[in-house]
Design a protein around this motif. Structure first.
Motif, mmCIF file in Angstrom:
data_model
loop_
_atom_site.group_PDB
_atom_site.id
_atom_site.type_symbol
_atom_site.label_atom_id
_atom_site.label_comp_id
_atom_site.label_asym_id
_atom_site.label_seq_id
_atom_site.Cartn_x
_atom_site.Cartn_y
_atom_site.Cartn_z
ATOM 1 N N ASN A 1 0.788 -1.230 0.000
ATOM 2 C CA ASN A 1 0.000 0.000 0.000
ATOM 3 C C ASN A 1 0.823 1.284 0.000
ATOM 4 N N PHE A 2 1.553 1.552 1.082
ATOM 5 C CA PHE A 2 2.149 2.873 1.266
ATOM 6 C C PHE A 2 3.496 3.033 0.583
ATOM 7 N N ARG A 3 4.243 1.960 0.435
ATOM 8 C CA ARG A 3 5.516 2.055 -0.291
ATOM 9 C C ARG A 3 5.271 2.438 -1.759
ATOM 10 N N PRO A 4 4.347 1.779 -2.476
ATOM 11 C CA PRO A 4 4.044 2.243 -3.840
ATOM 12 C C PRO A 4 3.468 3.652 -3.867
ATOM 13 N N LYS A 5 2.736 4.024 -2.822
ATOM 14 C CA LYS A 5 2.134 5.355 -2.807
ATOM 15 C C LYS A 5 3.200 6.452 -2.754
ATOM 16 N N VAL A 6 4.292 6.207 -2.023
ATOM 17 C CA VAL A 6 5.381 7.178 -1.973
ATOM 18 C C VAL A 6 5.960 7.383 -3.364
ATOM 19 N N ASN A 7 6.095 6.304 -4.104
ATOM 20 C CA ASN A 7 6.589 6.413 -5.471
ATOM 21 C C ASN A 7 5.646 7.247 -6.336
ATOM 22 N N GLN A 8 4.344 7.085 -6.132
ATOM 23 C CA GLN A 8 3.355 7.862 -6.879
ATOM 24 C C GLN A 8 3.419 9.343 -6.506
ATOM 25 N N MET A 9 3.602 9.642 -5.232
ATOM 26 C CA MET A 9 3.590 11.031 -4.775
ATOM 27 C C MET A 9 4.888 11.757 -5.078
ATOM 28 N N GLY A 10 6.021 11.106 -4.810
ATOM 29 C CA GLY A 10 7.301 11.793 -4.909
ATOM 30 C C GLY A 10 8.169 11.387 -6.075
ATOM 31 N N GLY A 11 7.807 10.298 -6.744
ATOM 32 C CA GLY A 11 8.568 9.875 -7.909
ATOM 33 C C GLY A 11 9.622 8.828 -7.642
ATOM 34 N N LYS A 12 9.831 8.440 -6.369
ATOM 35 C CA LYS A 12 10.809 7.398 -6.058
ATOM 36 C C LYS A 12 10.491 6.792 -4.701
ATOM 37 N N GLN A 13 10.911 5.554 -4.525
ATOM 38 C CA GLN A 13 10.725 4.885 -3.246
ATOM 39 C C GLN A 13 11.971 5.121 -2.401
ATOM 40 N N GLN A 14 11.943 6.202 -1.662
ATOM 41 C CA GLN A 14 13.043 6.570 -0.763
ATOM 42 C C GLN A 14 12.433 7.002 0.552
ATOM 43 N N PHE A 15 13.088 6.631 1.642
ATOM 44 C CA PHE A 15 12.495 6.876 2.949
ATOM 45 C C PHE A 15 13.536 7.471 3.897
ATOM 46 N N PRO A 16 13.065 8.348 4.797
ATOM 47 C CA PRO A 16 11.681 8.744 5.053
ATOM 48 C C PRO A 16 11.166 9.753 4.028
ATOM 49 N N TYR A 17 9.844 9.843 3.943
ATOM 50 C CA TYR A 17 9.177 10.831 3.104
ATOM 51 C C TYR A 17 8.123 11.517 3.966
ATOM 52 N N MET A 18 8.169 12.851 4.006
ATOM 53 C CA MET A 18 7.288 13.616 4.891
ATOM 54 C C MET A 18 6.302 14.450 4.086
ATOM 55 N N VAL A 19 5.069 14.494 4.572
ATOM 56 C CA VAL A 19 4.043 15.383 4.038
ATOM 57 C C VAL A 19 3.485 16.182 5.205
ATOM 58 N N ASP A 20 3.567 17.503 5.117
ATOM 59 C CA ASP A 20 3.004 18.362 6.161
ATOM 60 C C ASP A 20 1.722 18.995 5.634
ATOM 61 N N PRO A 21 0.559 18.501 6.061
ATOM 62 C CA PRO A 21 -0.717 19.039 5.562
ATOM 63 C C PRO A 21 -0.987 20.460 6.051
ATOM 64 N N ASN A 22 -0.224 20.915 7.029
ATOM 65 C CA ASN A 22 -0.406 22.272 7.549
ATOM 66 C C ASN A 22 0.203 23.328 6.630
ATOM 67 N N THR A 23 1.214 22.945 5.855
ATOM 68 C CA THR A 23 1.918 23.902 5.000
ATOM 69 C C THR A 23 1.931 23.499 3.534
ATOM 70 N N GLY A 24 1.573 22.239 3.251
ATOM 71 C CA GLY A 24 1.653 21.745 1.884
ATOM 72 C C GLY A 24 3.039 21.296 1.480
ATOM 73 N N VAL A 25 3.985 21.303 2.411
ATOM 74 C CA VAL A 25 5.360 20.902 2.121
ATOM 75 C C VAL A 25 5.481 19.385 2.149
ATOM 76 N N SER A 26 6.180 18.826 1.170
ATOM 77 C CA SER A 26 6.511 17.402 1.179
ATOM 78 C C SER A 26 7.970 17.268 0.768
ATOM 79 N N MET A 27 8.668 16.296 1.325
ATOM 80 C CA MET A 27 10.103 16.172 1.026
ATOM 81 C C MET A 27 10.659 14.815 1.407
ATOM 82 N N TYR A 28 11.737 14.457 0.709
ATOM 83 C CA TYR A 28 12.594 13.350 1.083
ATOM 84 C C TYR A 28 13.758 13.902 1.911
#
Length: 337
Positions: free
Chosen positions: A177-204
């Motif tokens: 579920n979530f490992r493929p989802k990271v690839n969909q959101m960020g373009g690669k399966q690399q961890f950790p991956y953060m999404v901050d819904p308070n600011t819209g910031v996401s990053m590896y």
């Protein structure tokens, strides 16, 4: 098996209300997992749903299940080496994540702290603890990671220092579920991956995430043990020697409709062995961080009548429980496929 039990009262049990934002949704090979949020702050709770024609699974506690009574400093027979192995990380990482930023403590008389307020009490000694917190995020930050990753550990340590509540999406190897989802959101399966819904910031990148969290939700200070470059990563890797391979690989499991709520902190070996299983079963969970100095220690005391970690709340079955060994058995019996 237990963590630390320091207070006992008999309060009511109010529900937790934690707003959680929706993650970006796209199709993936299996079910798409989404987090939904209510716009009502007084009645908001996270839910995990699968975009599928199949009905949502209904979960119940195991037959004849009864939550165990918390036991102070108790280790279940046969589990001593698990706890010792999980404790090694404290030595290699110099206790990073055990204390909240600005931690201070003072010895006080026993009657100075009322019984219904948290303090560390042992053998007639009363220790009053406090900390200095930065701005609090309105919605839990989302982090995709897994227990056996040293770079993920670095971020979890910073989470403890900042006393943040995090919605963790476990991404063990082989998980659907979530490992493929990271690839969909960020373009690669690399961890950790953060999404901050308070600011819209996401990053590896763990160092970038640590810097972002410290500046946004702290005073901009990063503990020395998290600023040593390759040495930080090496010691974070050595910290996992005692639990080599745990929390890395996916164990087939059923995805619950709602994330579990897990009261814990990175420095506790009792919490670590439970998180390993949460990750292996790919169970989303909101971790309510409560390292030393955290005001959430008092909150848990009011909620459960004790302070002891780990403490699990499962909104899918209504089960609330202490004791790490029993929590592990409960998770396996309830969610393992």
């Amino acid at each position: 098996m237990a963590g630390i039990l320091v207070n006992t009262i008999l309060p009511p049990h109010p529900p937790i209300h934690l707003p959680v934002s929706s993650s970006r949704s796209r199709s993936i090979r299996r079910a798409l997992v989404m987090v939904k949020a209510s716009s009502e702050p007084s009645d908001s709770s996270a839910s995990v749903s699968t975009k599928s024609s199949e009905p949502v699974a209904v979960f119940t506690a195991p037959p004849n299940f009864k939550p165990p009574q918390p036991q102070r400093f108790a280790v279940k027979p046969g589990k001593l080496f698990d706890i010792l192995g999980a404790s090694i990380g404290l030595l290699f990482r110099f206790g990073t994540g055990v204390f909240v930023s600005g931690y201070s403590a003072s010895f006080v008389s026993e009657d100075e702290v009322p019984p219904d307020q948290y303090a560390f009490r042992l053998g007639g000694i009363t220790l009053k603890e406090s900390s200095k917190l930065g701005p609090r995020p309105e919605k839990p930050i989302e982090i995709y990671e897994f227990e056996g990753c040293p770079f993920c550990r670095k971020v979890r340590e910073m989470v403890g220092v900042l006393d943040l509540d995090i919605l963790y999406y476990p991404c063990p190897r082989g998980s659907p579920n979530f490992r493929p989802k990271v690839n969909q959101m960020g373009g690669k399966q690399q961890f950790p991956y953060m999404v901050d819904p308070n600011t819209g910031v996401s990053m590896y990148e763990s160092d970038g995430i640590i810097k972002y969290l410290s500046e946004k939700y702290g005073d901009g200070t990063v503990p020395l043990s998290l600023t040593l470059g390759p040495l930080t990563a090496i010691t974070a890797g050595f910290a996992m020697i005692g639990r080599m391979g745990k929390g890395n690989m996916y164990t087939p499991a059923k995805l619950p409709p709602k994330p579990l709520v897990f009261w814990a902190y990175e420095g506790s070996p009792f919490c670590k062995i439970v998180r390993e299983v949460l990750v292996e079963l790919e169970l989303p969970h909101i971790q309510r961080s409560c390292a030393r100095g955290s005001p959430k220690r008092h909150e848990l005391l009011q909620k459960a009548g004790h302070f002891q970690v780990p403490y699990l709340e499962d909104p899918n079955t209504g089960v609330n429980m202490f004791e790490s060994a029993e929590i592990i058995e409960y998770l396996k019996q309830t969610y393992a496929a």
